[in-house]
Design a protein around this motif. Sequence first.
Motif, PDB file in Angstrom:
ATOM      1  N   PHE A 119       0.820  -1.208   0.000  1.00 28.58           N
ATOM      2  CA  PHE A 119       0.000   0.000   0.000  1.00 28.58           C
ATOM      3  C   PHE A 119       0.856   1.261   0.000  1.00 28.58           C
ATOM      4  N   LEU A 120       1.850   1.299   0.870  1.00 28.12           N
ATOM      5  CA  LEU A 120       2.638   2.534   0.988  1.00 28.12           C
ATOM      6  C   LEU A 120       3.395   2.829  -0.301  1.00 28.12           C
TER       7      LEU A 120
ATOM      8  N   MET B 165       0.916   4.026  -2.887  1.00 28.31           N
ATOM      9  CA  MET B 165       0.360   5.327  -2.560  1.00 28.31           C
ATOM     10  C   MET B 165       1.383   6.436  -2.798  1.00 28.31           C
ATOM     11  N   PHE B 166       2.625   6.137  -2.470  1.00 27.83           N
ATOM     12  CA  PHE B 166       3.687   7.114  -2.716  1.00 27.83           C
ATOM     13  C   PHE B 166       3.748   7.438  -4.208  1.00 27.83           C
TER      14      PHE B 166
ATOM     15  N   ALA C 188       2.460  16.013  -0.464  1.00 33.83           N
ATOM     16  CA  ALA C 188       2.343  14.678  -1.077  1.00 33.83           C
ATOM     17  C   ALA C 188       3.000  13.629  -0.199  1.00 33.83           C
TER      18      ALA C 188
ATOM     19  N   VAL D  54       1.183  10.344   2.181  1.00 29.90           N
ATOM     20  CA  VAL D  54       1.575   8.939   2.218  1.00 29.90           C
ATOM     21  C   VAL D  54       1.842   8.497   3.659  1.00 29.90           C
TER      22      VAL D  54
ATOM     23  N   PHE E  19      -1.079   7.504   5.789  1.00 28.42           N
ATOM     24  CA  PHE E  19      -1.685   6.184   5.702  1.00 28.42           C
ATOM     25  C   PHE E  19      -1.105   5.242   6.750  1.00 28.42           C
TER      26      PHE E  19
END
Lengths: 532, 505
Positions: A175-176, A179-180, B433, B437, B440
């Motif tokens: 996910f990370l 998402m990045f 940005a 991240v 999350f």
Amino acid sequence: MEVLRDQNWLLTVGTFLPLVGVLVMLFIPKSDEQSHKSVALITALATLAIGIYTLTQFDFDQADKLQFFADAEWIKVISSNYTIGLDGMSLPLYILSMIVTVLVMIYSWNHIPSPGNPKAFLSLMLILQTGMAGTFIAQDLILFFVFFEVVLLPMYFMIGVWGGEQRQYASLKFFLYTMFGSALMLVAFIALFFKVRGALPDGVEPSFSIPMLAEYGGLLGRSAQIWIFAGMFVGFAVKVPMFPFHTWLPDAHTQAPTQGSVILAAILLKLGTYGFVRIAIPILPEGAREWAPWIGLLSVIGIIYGALGCLAQTDMKRLIAFSSVAHMGFVMLGISTLTPMGFNAALFGMVAHGLITGMLFFIAGSVKERYHTLEIARLGGMLKQLPKLGWILGFCAMASLGLPGLAGFWGEFPAILAAYSPAPGLSEEVFRVFMVIAALGTVFAAAYLLWLFQRTAFGEPKPEFSGGNGHGDHGHGDHGHGDHDDLHDVNTFEWIAWTPFLIAIVVFGVYPQLMFKIFDPAVSVALKAFGG
Amino acid sequence: MLASILAQVPWQAPSIDYHAIAPEIVLAAGIVLIILVDLFVGESKKWVTASLTGFVLLGALIPVLTLAVSDPDARSLFDGRYVIDEYALTLKALFLIAGYVVVLLSQNHVEEGDYYQGEYYTLLLTSLTGMVMMASSRDLVSIFVALEFLSIPAYMLAAWRKRDRKSNEAGVKYYLLGVFASAVMLYGMSLLYGVTGSTLLSEIGRQITVDGDFGGVHALAIVFVVVGFAFKVSAVPFHTWAPDTYEGAPTPVTAFLSVASKAAGFVALVTILYVGVPQAKDVWQPFLWVLAALTMTVGNLLALRQSNIVRMLAYSSISQGGFILMPLAVAGTGDAAGPALQAVVVYLLVYAAMNLGMFAVVIAAARTTRSGEISSFGGLFSYAPGLGVLMTIFLASLAGIPPLGGWIAKFAAFRAVLEAGNGWAYGIAVIGAVNSVIAFGYYGNVMREVWMKPAPNGETRAVATPTSLVAALTITGAATLLLGVLPGTVLRFGDLADLVGAFGR
């Protein structure tokens, strides 16, 4: 830009139909597992039916144009519209996503991974299907971004809840990373919009529409293109994944449940490469030309690195995951040449890799179910014990290493060939070096795949799985059954789910023109700026 | 003697547009009504006050709606000191609806906790009245009055569990730092009055220009006023009260503080920046830039370390505040003023829906878990799938994942920043940005507990969720989904033209 607007409801229905299934399942109690499976399967089949109808209605003579084109107001204030359409580049992937979902649903009929709960598992899969199909039809950057992100959460939960022992670590990493990438991608999209808005000729409405941006993106200055391309590059490269952004992939694949691995390999990785061929390169030709050698370099590093990684693996699933890194390297090499041949090879490679690696993950899942292990050293003699499964593994390994006559060949060989003469403006010397390295990579691929096949399928079955005694270190001795009781050959559900894959691998391998002729017209449109 | 002085000053009563201030009148009447009702109903019937409060809030919403559809577009009272324009109406509606959801959240909490129900709702309404006034205030004095009006009841609400030491700590901390912030702000305001001779924002805006005799005292005045509001919106480094206050206060009050009270702070800040000192952008832009960058980053990093869900949400709300500040940090550059205003308003609307929803889920889930530790939510999805899915929706929205509301808020903020398009803008965009991240990390951590961990106490059934909470969850959940899928519905709000007098227009 000329578009065909006939039957423009088709794509919307095909994309959002799975959500209707989710809605129905919401009202069925959790305990009624059989109904959930039926509803999910019926929904997936209905979606595929729409997909096949779309296929029959698609005008193959005009595969270069966007068909079933619809354009409705969505977020007016930011000039983003609900613009959808399908051309030769997206059609195969759109249909593939539907087929894979159906086959995975069939496989799930009696393979719901622990801890069960088909309601949640199958709902997530349907949401995933909407996200995947939506990404391939979106013709607006913001819409594309939204669909691109929709797949994130379902996959996160699929890995994190139904995955292996390291599932939580793997899902978070997945996910990370993604998402990045998408955060940078979004910033790049917005920057692109503002820059293009400043450069547009009078009378053209600024918007996020991909066809419009592809037409006018070339007006941007060189340095703006390079920077914006860099932002998109990171977003897409993480998803592909390209070296050095690949480290989430082996973990995610290894830990994901079989169904998750299959979808991940068959479709999700393609969202990244699709982003390159649909968005980054057509819109920013100058940026692409500047970055192409670097993309090529990272691709061949990925090819070699993935192959070496494969040779070092002791776990079958992890090995297949690393082979994905190598295969996606070939796809990206094809893209980096910026030639029609390279693009065609890449698109073919995307579909072929989806079919073959998807199939390999299915096999890995079935092996795990039967042997309760994927450790290559403990497997062996599969051809004696489970001949059908063993031969299917052999077949897929051959397809994966690029044996001519099977689908894998048509992704790799033309990509290598395309590197011989890259698009004008790119250094021929550099790409020829890449070509040689990539060709070496195919040798490695043959090595690790054949070695895998040899170690798992040849020879005598290992004692822990072969007799009634000797259960090995983890045998289920306490309930009186040996592990070999689970050792049944390919069952009906597996046959139903796998046969279409196997047939497709052969058909596309023997008659690749079937797909090339769909891709080609759309590819020439995408590469207009490169004189292709 | 007074009479003789008054006789010398020619004075005539201002003409009052009663339609324009009808929402405030309804609220004021409601406050009186609830005090009276509270006096006369028996202990077992105190719940009536909660229902009445809800009706009062919905009643106040009616004139807001009639004003929105009526001519003229903008009404101005008291020589432009109290303006009802589209901007004010949008935010009034936000405060009233948010207040209504808070009442729904409070109902069972306050009733079961055996707190002083009548007083609770009176204070809640009073604070909301202050916020509704804040949306219209265009004068230093009315802004300050509105601010105290909304703050003082909030201090008391924070300390509502009076036998709980943490709640006392919450109230005292909030009070001391709040009063300190008011003092700093008031000093700044007095300087502004001193150099311009007016308390009217539009007049101040006319007087404070860069080419005039702009000096240190002007800059100091502006910085002090901004610092005052930085406390209110808990921007780093003025955030230290927030986590303790949020943790100690009753959870519905925390929801109220983190959404409505914070929004009110932003409303006042935007009004002052846009109407009062738009020309002095070289002073406040760099200052807000630093505040925004610090707020996003520090809020995020500290949120990562929290094990208590309310504290985590406190830091998350600090960090979200940074995202709201982000477009303001470039609001004076190029054409960014319009998109920045829009981004702030849209962010406030979306944030209200998702954050209130998040608190509603926490309150509902805590009825079973009886704990605020994040680890106590383990396995929530397995025994309460509805709450688990809702919590996921709100968390994902807070993290900014499409197609849930949060993404359009973040998108609007980034769009405004990139519209400014200079080095400062790109810098803060990259910081934003990266932070979205990092965020999350902690939102995903809660999701992981909910979906992937076993229930710590082996729960198999959830305690039933009361109707009022179900209503709150429905409103916020539907809003979160709708705003994400059809963002056009809210993006119409917050146009630059909606704020009368912004940037000298």
